[in-house]
Write an enzyme that holds these catalytic residues in place. Structure first.
Site, short mmCIF file in Angstrom:
data_model
loop_
_atom_site.label_atom_id
_atom_site.label_comp_id
_atom_site.label_asym_id
_atom_site.label_seq_id
_atom_site.Cartn_x
_atom_site.Cartn_y
_atom_site.Cartn_z
N ASP A 195 -8.96 -6.91 -3.24
CA ASP A 195 -8.51 -5.37 -2.55
C ASP A 195 -9.76 -4.53 -2.67
OD1 ASP A 195 -7.47 -3.15 -1.98
OD2 ASP A 195 -5.45 -3.72 -3.09
N SER A 247 0.89 -1.18 0.02
CA SER A 247 0.09 -0.13 -0.13
C SER A 247 0.80 1.45 -0.19
CB SER A 247 -0.88 -0.10 1.19
OG SER A 247 -1.92 0.96 1.14
N HIS A 285 -6.33 -6.29 0.81
CA HIS A 285 -5.34 -5.31 0.52
C HIS A 285 -4.08 -5.29 1.46
CE1 HIS A 285 -4.11 -1.32 -0.52
NE2 HIS A 285 -4.06 -0.82 0.67
#
Length: 328
Positions: free
Chosen positions: A271, A143, A301
């Site tokens: 995700d 991320s 995610h």
């Protein structure tokens, strides 16, 4: 996989010119020379009298540093270095692993500015790499951590980059950028409320379910300790708002088209934070060949929480391949 996330079923993947590999049981073991070991990682016991009680021994971690061998930096998102503990354990037999807490995150350096951006976070890692004596290293980020990884790669600090569900897949300004900003802004009142709740409510089943919805594709695969840690990290992240404000004023990763670092792009089927169809296309469009595209079926995610074996194997394989290519 459904049509929205399937590289085979979605023509936009084909137009991007990438070949996707589904990371299933084929990658749960490391390639030859990259065996895993469950040793070297800081061990802690966590006392919980019930699933909703306050954790009594869970403490912030400034950095996780373990193992020996190839230098590897692991970068978290709006989390804590603890999200990397199972992966670091599996890499530690062949790699020296360093996973620092980012500025303004739980365990990280104190936030001393009103606005924060990826360049400033990359400066922090730059300085820490200098302190370690690592001119270059292998980098894996999730991320926000993957976005920082692209910035460090552009600065020439990365031997390889494994970008897992990377943030920053938008132009500035754009609707995608606004949409992701609003998504995180909506979480801020929940986080503020959580700080004032009793431990029984803060770590209650609904709170855990909310955290798992955002981070994982298979909630049953995430250990209770990891869920509690994720909630605690969210409640101790003063960087969130400054990063959101700073992020609205800056584009996603630049210099993608000229990046020389070997990149492995890992996207997650489920995700819900940065959905693949919208937030991956810029990377597929701009990253030069040869860029690996790996699809993690069933993952959310933050796949390190539910599939540390697969994530460790993907990082180790990417490192192993790059070393052999350099030797050849």
């Amino acid at each position: 996989m459904d049509e929205a996330t399937s590289p085979a079923g979605d023509p936009t993947w084909v137009e991007a010119g990438r070949v996707a590999i589904a990371a299933t049981d084929l990658v749960v073991g490391a390639p030859s020379g990259c065996c895993f070991a469950d040793n070297g990682v800081q061990k802690e016991t966590m006392t919980m009298t019930s699933p909703t009680s306050e954790p009594t021994t869970l403490q912030p971690l400034t950095a996780l540093h373990t193992g020996s061998g190839e230098p590897v930096v692991l970068l978290h998102g709006f989390m804590t270095p603890r999200c990397w503990e199972p992966v670091a354990a599996r890499l530690s037999s062949t790699c020296e692993v360093f996973a620092p807490a980012l500025t303004g995150h739980w365990g990280g350096p104190e936030l001393r500015r009103r606005f924060l951006n990826v360049a400033a976070l990359a400066d922090q890692i730059d300085n820490q790499l200098d302190e370690l004596g690592w001119r270059t290293c292998h980098i894996a980020g999730n991320s926000l951590g993957a976005w920082i990884g692209f910035e460090l790669a552009a600065r020439g600090r990365a031997r390889t980059l494994t970008a897992i569900a990377p943030a920053g897949g938008w132009d500035c300004p754009s609707l995608l950028q606004l949409r992701i900003g609003l998504k995180f802004l909506a979480l801020l009142p929940i986080v503020q409320l959580g700080k004032h709740l009793s431990p029984a409510l803060r770590y209650s089943t609904p709170a855990r379910r909310l955290a798992l919805t955002a981070t994982s594709g298979d909630p049953s695969a995430v250990p209770e300790r990891a869920v509690t840690t994720a909630i605690t990290a969210a409640l101790h992240c003063p960087a969130m708002l400054p990063l959101l404000i700073g992020g609205l004023r800056m584009p996603g990763p630049d210099q993608l088209t000229t990046l020389k670092t070997p990149v492995r792009l890992v996207i997650c089927e489920h995700d819900r934070v940065t959905p693949n169809r919208s937030y991956t296309m810029r990377f597929l469009r701009d990253l030069p060949d040869p860029t690996d595209l790996i699809v993690l079926p069933g993952a959310g995610h933050v796949p390190m929480l539910e599939a540390p074996d697969r994530i460790a194997a993907l990082i180790a394989e990417h490192i192993h391949t790059s070393i052999h290519e350099r030797v050849a």
